[in-house]
Design a protein around this motif. Structure first.
Motif, PDB file in Angstrom:
ATOM      1  N   VAL A 213      31.754  -6.959 -18.575  1.00 33.57           N
ATOM      2  CA  VAL A 213      31.334  -5.776 -17.774  1.00 33.57           C
ATOM      3  C   VAL A 213      32.430  -4.594 -18.231  1.00 33.57           C
ATOM      4  N   VAL A 214      31.962  -3.397 -18.159  1.00 29.68           N
ATOM      5  CA  VAL A 214      32.442  -2.201 -18.608  1.00 29.68           C
ATOM      6  C   VAL A 214      32.786  -1.454 -17.205  1.00 29.68           C
ATOM      7  N   TYR A 215      34.182  -1.045 -17.158  1.00 30.25           N
ATOM      8  CA  TYR A 215      34.357  -0.137 -15.801  1.00 30.25           C
ATOM      9  C   TYR A 215      34.578   1.139 -16.321  1.00 30.25           C
ATOM     10  N   ASP A 216      33.529   2.069 -16.021  1.00 31.87           N
ATOM     11  CA  ASP A 216      33.643   3.692 -16.694  1.00 31.87           C
ATOM     12  C   ASP A 216      33.619   4.447 -15.630  1.00 31.87           C
ATOM     13  N   GLY A 217      35.140   5.328 -15.439  1.00 32.74           N
ATOM     14  CA  GLY A 217      34.919   6.213 -14.661  1.00 32.74           C
ATOM     15  C   GLY A 217      35.159   7.475 -15.343  1.00 32.74           C
ATOM     16  N   VAL A 218      34.713   7.442 -16.756  1.00 34.94           N
ATOM     17  CA  VAL A 218      34.897   8.844 -17.403  1.00 34.94           C
ATOM     18  C   VAL A 218      33.646   9.416 -17.289  1.00 34.94           C
ATOM     19  N   GLY A 219      32.508   8.682 -17.613  1.00 35.05           N
ATOM     20  CA  GLY A 219      31.066   9.354 -17.283  1.00 35.05           C
ATOM     21  C   GLY A 219      30.146   9.749 -18.664  1.00 35.05           C
ATOM     22  N   ARG A 220      29.822  11.063 -18.759  1.00 32.55           N
ATOM     23  CA  ARG A 220      29.265  11.560 -19.777  1.00 32.55           C
ATOM     24  C   ARG A 220      29.535  11.178 -21.205  1.00 32.55           C
ATOM     25  N   THR A 221      30.700  11.189 -21.544  1.00 37.67           N
ATOM     26  CA  THR A 221      31.244  11.026 -22.816  1.00 37.67           C
ATOM     27  C   THR A 221      31.213   9.689 -23.373  1.00 37.67           C
ATOM     28  N   LEU A 238      29.811   2.245 -13.329  1.00 43.01           N
ATOM     29  CA  LEU A 238      29.884   3.531 -13.438  1.00 43.01           C
ATOM     30  C   LEU A 238      30.580   4.311 -12.067  1.00 43.01           C
ATOM     31  N   PHE A 239      31.767   4.325 -11.883  1.00 40.15           N
ATOM     32  CA  PHE A 239      32.380   4.708 -10.910  1.00 40.15           C
ATOM     33  C   PHE A 239      32.993   5.956 -10.765  1.00 40.15           C
ATOM     34  N   GLY A 240      32.789   6.885 -11.694  1.00 38.20           N
ATOM     35  CA  GLY A 240      33.334   8.254 -11.632  1.00 38.20           C
ATOM     36  C   GLY A 240      32.750   8.858 -12.981  1.00 38.20           C
ATOM     37  N   GLY A 241      33.205  10.062 -13.105  1.00 39.60           N
ATOM     38  CA  GLY A 241      32.742  10.986 -14.077  1.00 39.60           C
ATOM     39  C   GLY A 241      33.663  12.289 -14.397  1.00 39.60           C
ATOM     40  N   SER A 242      34.904  11.982 -14.854  1.00 45.28           N
ATOM     41  CA  SER A 242      35.742  12.810 -15.275  1.00 45.28           C
ATOM     42  C   SER A 242      35.521  13.701 -16.255  1.00 45.28           C
TER      43      SER A 242
END
Length: 332
Positions: A213-221, A238-242
Motif C-alpha cells: 500500500v502507498v499512502y499519498d496525500g501529496v497528489g500530483r507530483t 490517495l487521501f490528499g493533494g498538497s
C-alpha cells in the motif's frame, strides 16, 4: 470575541484579527471556549479560494477547549467538559459553536494541545491504517510526507499494527523525525531528479516486490511514483493533494501495473455515526494517554499570528502539527 477573519480570497496576508459577536449555540450544539485551534491545509485552500467558501469568513475547523454553554436538547456533553473537534467552521476564534454529537471527549491524561493535534490528523491516520487498507503484520507500506502531521501518526499506527513502513521526506531533519516514529527506511525525494522512476527504484531496492500500500496525500507530483512502487494487487490510497490534484489517467495503467487498486477516501465517510467517531477517537486518546502514540506539534503560534502559520505550512517549513494558541497557557 477575538477571531481571525479572511475578508477576501488571497494569500496569508488577508488574515486579520477582528472583534466579532460571540456565537450562541442552537439546538444540538455547544459553545466552546477555544484553548488551541488546529491549522490544516484545507484552511489554506478555503482562504485562497481554491475551495468554495463565502467571504468574509473565520477559518479553521479543528481545535480543543472547554464547553461553556449548551444549546437545547444536548445530552452528549456538559458545561465544563474538555472536548476536541475536527469539523466546526470558525475555529480560529476565542469561542466556537460545535455540534454536540461531533465533539470528542478528552480524557484527563491527555492535554488539550495533544487532543487538538489528534483530532483531524489522528482520525485521518486511524481510518487510513484500519479501513482504507487493513494494515497487519507482514504488510508493507510507503507513506509520503512521513514527517507531516498525518505521516508521523500514520507511521506510528502502522508500526504498532506490525507493518513494515517506508516513508518519503524532504530534509534530513524530517528524516530523523520519521525514523523516530518507526519508519524502517526513509527516502529523500528532494534529492531525486526524476521522482517517477528513481523513487520506485529505491523502494524496490529494499522491497523487490514493491509495497502492499502507498499512502499519498501529496497528489500530483507523487502519483506516478506511487503507482510504480506498488506490488501486484497493491493499493494506492490517495487521501490528499498538497501539490495539486491528480489529473485524469488511463485506468488501463492499473491492469499493466499488476491489477492495482486506487481509492480516494475522505474522513467524513469514516466517521458517519457518533459510535464510529468515538470508537476511533477513544483509541487514539487511549494510545496517547499511555505514551504509545505521540502527536508531534512542530509549531505553535498565538492566534494573532495565523498568517505566519499559513505561510509556514504552505512553504513546507513545518513538521507534525501546527497549532494556534487561543488562550495563553491553556495546556490542561
Amino acid at each position: 470575541m477575538r477571531a481571525i477573519q479572511a475578508a477576501r480570497a488571497g494569500g496569508p496576508d488577508v488574515l486579520e484579527v477582528v472583534d466579532l459577536p460571540a456565537p450562541s449555540p442552537g439546538p444540538g450544539e455547544v459553545l466552546v471556549d477555544v484553548a488551541v485551534a488546529g491549522v490544516n491545509f484545507i484552511d489554506t485552500y478555503r482562504r485562497s479560494g481554491v475551495y468554495t467558501q463565502p467571504f468574509p469568513h473565520v477559518p479553521g475547523v479543528e481545535g480543543a477547549g472547554v464547553v461553556s454553554a449548551l444549546g437545547a436538547d444536548v445530552t452528549e456533553v456538559a458545561v465544563g467538559d474538555r472536548v476536541a473537534w475536527f469539523d466546526a467552521h470558525g475555529s480560529y476564534a476565542e469561542q466556537v459553536v460545535v455540534p454536540a454529537d461531533r465533539t470528542l471527549a478528552v480524557p484527563d491524561d491527555v492535554d488539550l494541545p495533544t487532543a487538538a493535534a489528534l483530532a483531524l490528523q489522528g482520525l485521518t491516520a486511524h481510518y487510513l491504517a484500519t479501513s482504507s487498507f487493513d494494515l497487519a503484520p507482514g504488510r508493507t507500506a510507503l507513506v509520503h510526507a512521513g514527517a507531516g502531521g498525518v505521516g508521523l501518526l500514520l507511521t506510528q499506527l502502522a508500526v504498532a499494527r506490525g507493518a513494515h513502513v517506508m516513508t518519503t521526506v524532504s530534509s534530513e531533519a524530517k528524516a530523523e523525525l520519521s525514523r523516530t516514529a518507526g519508519a524502517s527506511e526513509v527516502l529523500r525525494y528532494d534529492l531525486l531528479d526524476d521522482l517517477a522512476t528513481e523513487l520506485p527504484a529505491l523502494v524496490r531496492s529494499a522491497l523487490p516486490e514493491g509495497v502492499d500500500v502507498v499512502y499519498d496525500g501529496v497528489g500530483r507530483t507523487t502519483f506516478d511514483a506511487s503507482l510504480a512502487s506498488l506490488a501486484v494487487r497493491g493499493t494506492l490510497v490517495l487521501f490528499g493533494g498538497s501539490s495539486g490534484q491528480v489529473p485524469p489517467f488511463d485506468l488501463q495503467r492499473l491492469n499493466t501495473g499488476g491489477s492495482l487498486f486506487v481509492t480516494r477516501p475522505t474522513l467524513a465517510h469514516h466517521v458517519r455515526t457518533r459510535g464510529e467517531l468515538l470508537e476511533r477517537s477513544d483509541e487514539l486518546f487511549r494510545l496517547a494517554g499511555v505514551g504509545a502514540l505521540r502527536a508531534h506539534v512542530g509549531l505553535t503560534l498565538p492566534l494573532a499570528e495565523a498568517a505566519a502559520a499559513h505561510t509556514a505550512l504552505e512553504g513546507r517549513r513545518t513538521t507534525g502539527k501546527v497549532l494556534l494558541e487561543v488562550t495563553p497557557g491553556a495546556a490542561s
